[in-house]
Design an enzyme around this catalytic site. Structure first.
Site, PDB file in Angstrom:
ATOM      1  N   ASP A  70      44.058  29.209  41.818  1.00 29.31           N
ATOM      2  CA  ASP A  70      43.013  28.211  41.871  1.00 29.31           C
ATOM      3  C   ASP A  70      43.520  26.784  41.914  1.00 29.31           C
ATOM      4  O   ASP A  70      43.482  26.047  40.930  1.00 29.31           O
ATOM      5  CB  ASP A  70      42.114  28.374  40.633  1.00 29.31           C
ATOM      6  N   PHE A 100      33.553  28.485  46.374  1.00 24.91           N
ATOM      7  CA  PHE A 100      33.347  28.245  47.800  1.00 24.91           C
ATOM      8  C   PHE A 100      32.881  29.471  48.560  1.00 24.91           C
ATOM      9  O   PHE A 100      32.489  29.387  49.700  1.00 24.91           O
ATOM     10  CB  PHE A 100      34.641  27.764  48.458  1.00 24.91           C
ATOM     11  N   GLY A 101      32.995  30.630  47.926  1.00 27.00           N
ATOM     12  CA  GLY A 101      32.598  31.821  48.654  1.00 27.00           C
ATOM     13  C   GLY A 101      33.105  33.083  47.998  1.00 27.00           C
ATOM     14  O   GLY A 101      33.681  33.049  46.919  1.00 27.00           O
ATOM     15  N   ASP A 146      42.653  22.456  36.341  1.00 26.66           N
ATOM     16  CA  ASP A 146      41.647  23.467  36.038  1.00 26.66           C
ATOM     17  C   ASP A 146      42.306  24.690  35.420  1.00 26.66           C
ATOM     18  O   ASP A 146      41.982  25.830  35.756  1.00 26.66           O
ATOM     19  CB  ASP A 146      40.884  23.816  37.323  1.00 26.66           C
ATOM     20  N   VAL A 197      35.186  36.637  47.337  1.00 24.83           N
ATOM     21  CA  VAL A 197      36.573  37.080  47.402  1.00 24.83           C
ATOM     22  C   VAL A 197      36.592  38.593  47.670  1.00 24.83           C
ATOM     23  O   VAL A 197      35.905  39.352  46.991  1.00 24.83           O
ATOM     24  CB  VAL A 197      37.320  36.778  46.079  1.00 24.83           C
ATOM     25  N   GLY A 226      33.681  33.192  44.144  1.00 25.31           N
ATOM     26  CA  GLY A 226      34.277  31.898  43.806  1.00 25.31           C
ATOM     27  C   GLY A 226      33.316  30.780  44.131  1.00 25.31           C
ATOM     28  O   GLY A 226      32.221  31.018  44.646  1.00 25.31           O
ATOM     29  N   LYS A 252      39.723  35.085  50.437  1.00 30.84           N
ATOM     30  CA  LYS A 252      38.673  34.191  49.956  1.00 30.84           C
ATOM     31  C   LYS A 252      37.979  33.630  51.172  1.00 30.84           C
ATOM     32  O   LYS A 252      38.605  33.013  52.020  1.00 30.84           O
ATOM     33  CB  LYS A 252      39.332  33.054  49.177  1.00 30.84           C
ATOM     34  N   ILE A 283      35.408  41.693  45.542  1.00 35.84           N
ATOM     35  CA  ILE A 283      35.971  41.785  44.186  1.00 35.84           C
ATOM     36  C   ILE A 283      35.616  40.589  43.312  1.00 35.84           C
ATOM     37  O   ILE A 283      35.829  40.612  42.109  1.00 35.84           O
ATOM     38  CB  ILE A 283      37.511  41.941  44.192  1.00 35.84           C
ATOM     39  N   ARG A 325      40.362  31.984  32.974  1.00 37.05           N
ATOM     40  CA  ARG A 325      39.648  32.536  34.136  1.00 37.05           C
ATOM     41  C   ARG A 325      40.421  32.302  35.437  1.00 37.05           C
ATOM     42  O   ARG A 325      40.176  32.964  36.447  1.00 37.05           O
ATOM     43  CB  ARG A 325      38.250  31.920  34.244  1.00 37.05           C
ATOM     44  N   ASN A 326      41.346  31.351  35.428  1.00 39.36           N
ATOM     45  CA  ASN A 326      42.125  31.064  36.633  1.00 39.36           C
ATOM     46  C   ASN A 326      43.538  31.636  36.594  1.00 39.36           C
ATOM     47  O   ASN A 326      44.381  31.284  37.414  1.00 39.36           O
ATOM     48  CB  ASN A 326      42.167  29.559  36.890  1.00 39.36           C
TER      49      ASN A 326
HETATM   50  P1  ADP Z   1      36.931  29.730  42.464  1.00 44.43           P
HETATM   51  O1  ADP Z   1      37.036  29.008  43.728  1.00 44.43           O
HETATM   52  O2  ADP Z   1      35.538  29.826  41.970  1.00 44.43           O
HETATM   53  O3  ADP Z   1      37.820  29.218  41.381  1.00 44.43           O
HETATM   54  P2  ADP Z   1      38.607  32.057  42.305  1.00 44.43           P
HETATM   55  O4  ADP Z   1      39.778  31.810  43.153  1.00 44.43           O
HETATM   56  O5  ADP Z   1      38.805  31.835  40.828  1.00 44.43           O
HETATM   57  O6  ADP Z   1      37.372  31.225  42.795  1.00 44.43           O
HETATM   58  O7  ADP Z   1      38.128  33.546  42.543  1.00 44.43           O
HETATM   59  C1  ADP Z   1      37.004  34.115  41.892  1.00 44.43           C
HETATM   60  C2  ADP Z   1      37.331  35.499  41.332  1.00 44.43           C
HETATM   61  O8  ADP Z   1      37.798  36.375  42.369  1.00 44.43           O
HETATM   62  C3  ADP Z   1      38.462  35.478  40.305  1.00 44.43           C
HETATM   63  O9  ADP Z   1      38.006  35.211  39.022  1.00 44.43           O
HETATM   64  C4  ADP Z   1      39.021  36.899  40.423  1.00 44.43           C
HETATM   65  O10 ADP Z   1      38.263  37.801  39.654  1.00 44.43           O
HETATM   66  C5  ADP Z   1      38.852  37.203  41.897  1.00 44.43           C
HETATM   67  N1  ADP Z   1      40.096  36.874  42.624  1.00 44.43           N
HETATM   68  C6  ADP Z   1      40.436  35.694  43.163  1.00 44.43           C
HETATM   69  N2  ADP Z   1      41.653  35.719  43.733  1.00 44.43           N
HETATM   70  C7  ADP Z   1      42.118  36.972  43.551  1.00 44.43           C
HETATM   71  C8  ADP Z   1      43.347  37.655  43.888  1.00 44.43           C
HETATM   72  N3  ADP Z   1      44.339  37.020  44.524  1.00 44.43           N
HETATM   73  N4  ADP Z   1      43.477  38.947  43.530  1.00 44.43           N
HETATM   74  C9  ADP Z   1      42.499  39.581  42.859  1.00 44.43           C
HETATM   75  N5  ADP Z   1      41.329  39.006  42.512  1.00 44.43           N
HETATM   76  C10 ADP Z   1      41.124  37.718  42.836  1.00 44.43           C
HETATM   77 MG    MG Z   2      38.303  30.173  39.533  1.00 47.96          MG
END
Ligand code: ADP
Ligand code: MG
Length: 454
Positions: free
Chosen positions: A338, A213-214, A320, A216, A211, A229, A208, A324-325
């Site tokens: 995040d 680090f990897g 941060d 999701v 991120g 994640k 979906i 987007r977060n």
């Molecule tokens: P990063 O480490 O790059 O900040 P994120 O945690 O923001 O990564 O995750 C990247 C993307 O994955 C988010 O923008 C979102 O679209 C999706 N995502 C992350 N966590 C969730 C979640 N708990 N439920 C649904 N989608 C998620």
């Molecule tokens: Mg993010």
């Protein structure tokens, strides 16, 4: 399956509000019992005369009796201090510092200059400084020529403090790093804290998001959708990844994306609640003005602010905060996610890359992060929210943003933005951090506005 049947040798009594996690399934034998499955999280409501039984409540609000021997208290995972770890300093600097100290067994650890990802252990012994390479491979550490593998530097130091085991001397006195020292997460603390999820209990459904680090994934864990994640480059990012998880173990708020657990092993995975509508920027951009109403906007703004007030009360700085977060779930609740950059304390002097358009000037220039710099970012987030996901400071090149802002330039109110909300943005963008509102004040204002928004 065996399980302890008596709890009288057990620990402290758990006060009301304690979170416990089930180690075994419990079907219950009377209607008063609260049945649960292994891995369920239960909140203690009250103790009873019998130390083996508590009254508890599950996630769905159902209450009943809980046998204490089937559950364990959920503990927060904290960073362990590593005062002897100096990060990126040269061999010469290490020698100079140790030569100043001059006692047998004085030591420090630093990043290897020649082998990225490896470390060096520098020890003062017999009038000189010896250096040993610490090799990082497949998630373990090993002193070159030694025959012990360690999960992290803390374990390694503890081992050689007990015994020289081939080194010139055992480690005796750590030469502490001046200023902010680094912290590390011990993997076993996640086990002890009741946060570990078995991989077999987790089913991955679909990708979906991506991120830093990897990837999701959407997944299924004990009949509920979750987000998984997955850490891609183990060696390098494992610590940062686990730090994010450790911060999350100490947080619980309806507007913070909740950590459910971590999967350890070859691939580390962080499991959180699933937020079906994805992140706020994409949500705003894809639905636009035709779908998203004033009411939705003020709801998202208030939800986010409530989470930030909670972080402010814990003196945790997010660093941060941006649309987007923020993630949205199926019932349209917004939650902050995040915690990769989050830190306890008023500010941090540790360098790093920051999203320029969201970061307060004093944070960009002097690394001075605080709940007040989060407030600046929150102002930018409000602007994103009311402009339906536009990129802030349109038409200003990234490199010029700070200059314009310091000269007094501020973004205009997005079309249709309530004036109270725009006023809040302007207050959040005060160059003087102490004149910005607290999240507590902002929340009050937003709640008032929400009450009159239809
Ligand atoms: P990063 O480490 O790059 O900040 P994120 O945690 O923001 O990564 O995750 C990247 C993307 O994955 C988010 O923008 C979102 O679209 C999706 N995502 C992350 N966590 C969730 C979640 N708990 N439920 C649904 N989608 C998620
Ligand atoms: Mg993010």
């Amino acid at each position: 399956m065996t399980m302890p049947m008596d709890n009288t040798q057990n620990q402290e009594t758990w006060p009301k509000g304690t979170q416990v996690v089930a180690n075994y399934n419990f079907d219950g034998s009377s209607p008063d019992d609260l049945p649960f499955r292994k891995g369920d999280v239960i909140t203690i409501i009250q103790s009873t005369k019998d130390p083996n039984w508590y009254k508890g409540k599950n996630d769905h609000g159902k209450e009943g009796m809980v046998p204490a021997t089937y559950v364990q208290k959920r503990r927060e995972v904290h960073l362990q201090a590593m005062p002897w770890y100096h990060g990126k300093i040269s061999r010469e600097e290490a020698e100079a510092m140790l030569n100043n100290f001059r006692e047998e067994g004085d030591f420090l650890i630093r990043d290897s200059v020649h082998f990225q990802g490896d470390y060096s252990l520098s020890i003062y012994f017999d009038g000189m400084v010896d250096h040993y390479r610490i090799i990082a491979k497949s998630n373990k550490l090993e002193v070159d020529g030694g025959d012990c593998l360690f999960d992290n530097l803390i374990q390694l130091v503890e081992h050689y403090q007990r015994d020289a085991d081939g080194l010139c001397t055992k480690l005796i006195r750590a030469l502490p790093k001046q200023g902010d020292s680094f912290g590390a997460v011990r993997i076993q603390d996640f086990e002890a804290g009741g946060w570990v999820i078995q991989k077999k209990d987790l089913q991955e459904i679909e990708l979906i998001g991506r991120g830093e680090f990897g990837d999701v994934y959407k997944g299924l864990y004990r009949n509920e959708f979750v987000a998984v994640k997955q850490l891609k480059d183990q060696d390098r990012a494992a610590q940062a990844f686990l730090k994010e998880a450790s911060v999350m173990t100490s947080l619980r708020h309806p507007n913070l994306v909740q950590l459910i657990g971590v999967v350890l092993g070859d691939t580390i995975r962080l499991v959180t609640e699933f937020m079906g509508k994805g992140n706020l920027v994409e949500y705003l951009r894809s639905r636009g003005r035709s779908v998203i109403q004033k009411k939705d906007q003020i709801d998202f703004a208030t939800d986010t602010c409530a989470a930030m007030e909670y972080l402010e009360s814990k003196k945790l700085v997010h660093r941060d905060l941006a649309a987007r977060n923020i993630l949205i779930n199926e019932s349209n609740t917004a939650k902050v996610s995040d915690f990769g950059l989050a830190k306890y304390g008023d500010y941090s002097t540790e360098g790093g890359k920051f999203p320029i358009k969201w970061t307060a000037p004093e944070a960009l220039k002097n690394n001075n992060f605080s709940n007040k710099s989060d407030m600046w970012s929150y102002g930018i987030l409000l602007w994103e929210l009311y402009s339906f996901g536009r990129v802030p400071y349109p038409r200003i090149p990234l490199a010029d943003v700070v200059m314009h802002v310091e000269k007094g330039y501020r973004m205009e109110a997005p079309e249709g933005c309530p004036k109270q909300v725009y006023n809040l943005m302007l207050k959040a963008w005060n160059l003087n951090p102490s004149e910005r509102p607290t999240f507590k004040d902002a929340l009050q204002e937003l709640q008032n506005l929400r009450a009159t928004t239809v």
